[in-house]
Write an enzyme that holds these catalytic residues in place. Structure first.
Site, short mmCIF file in Angstrom:
data_model
loop_
_atom_site.label_atom_id
_atom_site.label_comp_id
_atom_site.label_asym_id
_atom_site.label_seq_id
_atom_site.Cartn_x
_atom_site.Cartn_y
_atom_site.Cartn_z
N TYR A 1 0.82 -1.21 0.00
CA TYR A 1 0.00 0.00 0.00
C TYR A 1 0.87 1.27 0.00
O TYR A 1 1.79 1.39 -0.77
CB TYR A 1 -1.01 -0.06 1.14
CG TYR A 1 -2.03 -1.15 0.94
CD1 TYR A 1 -3.10 -0.97 0.07
CD2 TYR A 1 -1.92 -2.38 1.59
CE1 TYR A 1 -4.03 -1.97 -0.14
CE2 TYR A 1 -2.85 -3.39 1.39
CZ TYR A 1 -3.90 -3.18 0.52
OH TYR A 1 -4.82 -4.18 0.30
N SER A 2 0.59 2.22 0.89
CA SER A 2 1.25 3.52 0.81
C SER A 2 2.72 3.49 1.21
O SER A 2 3.40 4.50 1.05
CB SER A 2 0.50 4.55 1.67
OG SER A 2 -0.71 4.90 1.04
N THR A 3 3.21 2.36 1.67
CA THR A 3 4.66 2.20 1.78
C THR A 3 5.31 2.56 0.45
O THR A 3 6.44 3.05 0.39
CB THR A 3 5.00 0.75 2.16
OG1 THR A 3 4.28 0.40 3.35
CG2 THR A 3 6.48 0.56 2.37
#
Length: 396
Positions: free
Chosen positions: A60-62
């Site tokens: 995801y937003s990693t």
């Protein structure tokens, strides 16, 4: 596996997180002064498959931290200029009052282009980089951008990738290879996983939501509420279920579909925490990492998140233990994965998992902040007692 004696307490806590098959699996990697001190994994990548050394997880937003690192490499080399208008590289972007929006504005979520709901007609369009980039170039920015940051949950990566492509004339995945994978000697940075590597991907579960209510159903009742309109606009219907399927691995969406090992993320953040060096490999000049680490306050309020994450150059302040600290930065992902750099300790921590959050709320949890706090304590204890036992390697 690799476990340094000084970090056994961190490893022990990690292994308790994946005792049962229902807890899924994950991996943890820690670098100290640019060298690995933990590289461990445990649990199940799928109901019929154990987590392995090379297992990948959609994080995801990693992803945003990885995309930001590529952008910062291009800034350091002079291909991009931090305070140059985006339209310098992408002329169509100047449409609808966006001529003065800069590369820095994109990296600090102040471009006012967080809206994804209704931006393009279909989910197939949403998965096509060129279609979304063209829609963003034609869109009008949210005037709230002049007052605060507005988290670009989906669109951040599209904006970064398109600016990089326009500036270099190359595909972003090729840029990712030359600016990150090759300098670090690690190929496991993927925005769209090639078919020959998909057998390595961990199966995500459960559905994203709260109290077993799916994300779309959860946010739909809040559509009329003005204060939540910006937050709802930043995701599209079907995104949550799409993200636990197979289709994202065909797309390039560097805001959320990055697929990594913990090892690759920890090596990258290890360089950011260690004056630009990961072992003998240099990713940045020390002056660049010092500038990133200073991270001036970007916004006291984010009109999408309703919080103050303090974005700078594509990263945000990190939670270590229970505190948001100015001494650490990185990027977390929904569901629990993420990476952190703590320059003052020369330390980086990365955690990836296929088990999204808590059973009650799958959007996030405390696992990475807890492991980061334990790793920081171990690093400081090691610094105070340099005669501690040497590292050992354990095969597995």
């Amino acid at each position: 596996m690799l476990i340094d004696d000084r970090f056994t307490a961190v490893a022990a806590r990690f292994f308790t997180m994946f005792r049962r098959k229902s807890q899924g699996g994950g991996a943890l990697s820690v670098y100290l002064h640019g060298e690995p001190v933990l590289d461990i994994w445990s649990g199940w990548a799928a109901p019929d498959r154990r987590w392995q050394a090379d297992t990948l997880a959609l994080s995801y937003s990693t992803s945003k931290g990885v995309a930001a690192t590529v952008a910062n490499r291009l800034i350091e080399s002079g291909v991009l200029e931090l305070d140059a208008p985006v339209a310098t590289y992408w002329p169509e972007f100047a449409a609808n009052g966006k001529a003065d929006i800069t590369v820095r504005d994109i990296l600090t979520h102040r471009a006012g282009l967080q809206r994804v709901r209704g931006l393009v007609p279909t989910i197939d369009d949403q998965l096509d980089h060129d279609t979304v980039a063209a829609a963003l170039a034609a869109a009008a920015p949210d005037p709230m951008r002049l007052r605060a940051s507005g988290y670009h949950a989906i669109n951040f990566g599209t904006l970064v990738a398109e600016v990089a492509q326009r500036a270099t004339g190359r595909d972003f995945r090729d840029i990712l290879r030359t600016e990150l994978a090759e300098p670090l000697g690690d190929n496991d940075f993927w925005f769209g996983v090639p078919r020959e590597h998909r057998h390595r991907i961990a199966q995500l579960s459960p559905r994203l939501g709260i109290a077993r209510i799916g994300m779309d159903r959860l946010i739909a009742p809040f559509a009329p509420v003005p204060q939540l309109r910006s937050a709802r606009s930043a995701v599209f219907d079907g995104w949550a279920d799409l993200s636990v399927g197979r289709r994202p691995y065909d797309a390039m969406m560097p805001g959320w579909n990055g697929t990594f090992t913990a090892r690759s993320l920890a090596k990258m953040y290890g360089a950011l925490a260690n004056d630009g060096l990961a072992g003998h490999r240099r990713l940045f000049h020390a002056e660049t990492t010092a500038d990133i680490a200073r991270m001036p306050l970007n916004s006291r309020y984010d009109y999408v998140l309703g919080a103050a994450p303090q974005f700078a150059r594509g990263y945000h302040r990190a939670i270590v233990g229970t505190r948001l600290t100015r001494r650490a930065f990185g990027h977390f992902g929904i569901g629990g994965s993420g990476g952190i750099a703590i320059p003052g300790d020369g330390l980086s921590i990365a955690f990836v998992t296929n088990h999204l959050g808590y059973p009650v709320m799958t959007l996030g949890d405390h696992r990475l902040p807890l492991l980061a706090a334990l790793a920081q304590r171990a690093a400081r204890t090691a610094a105070a007692s340099p005669a501690t036992a040497p590292r050992f390697e354990q095969a597995g």
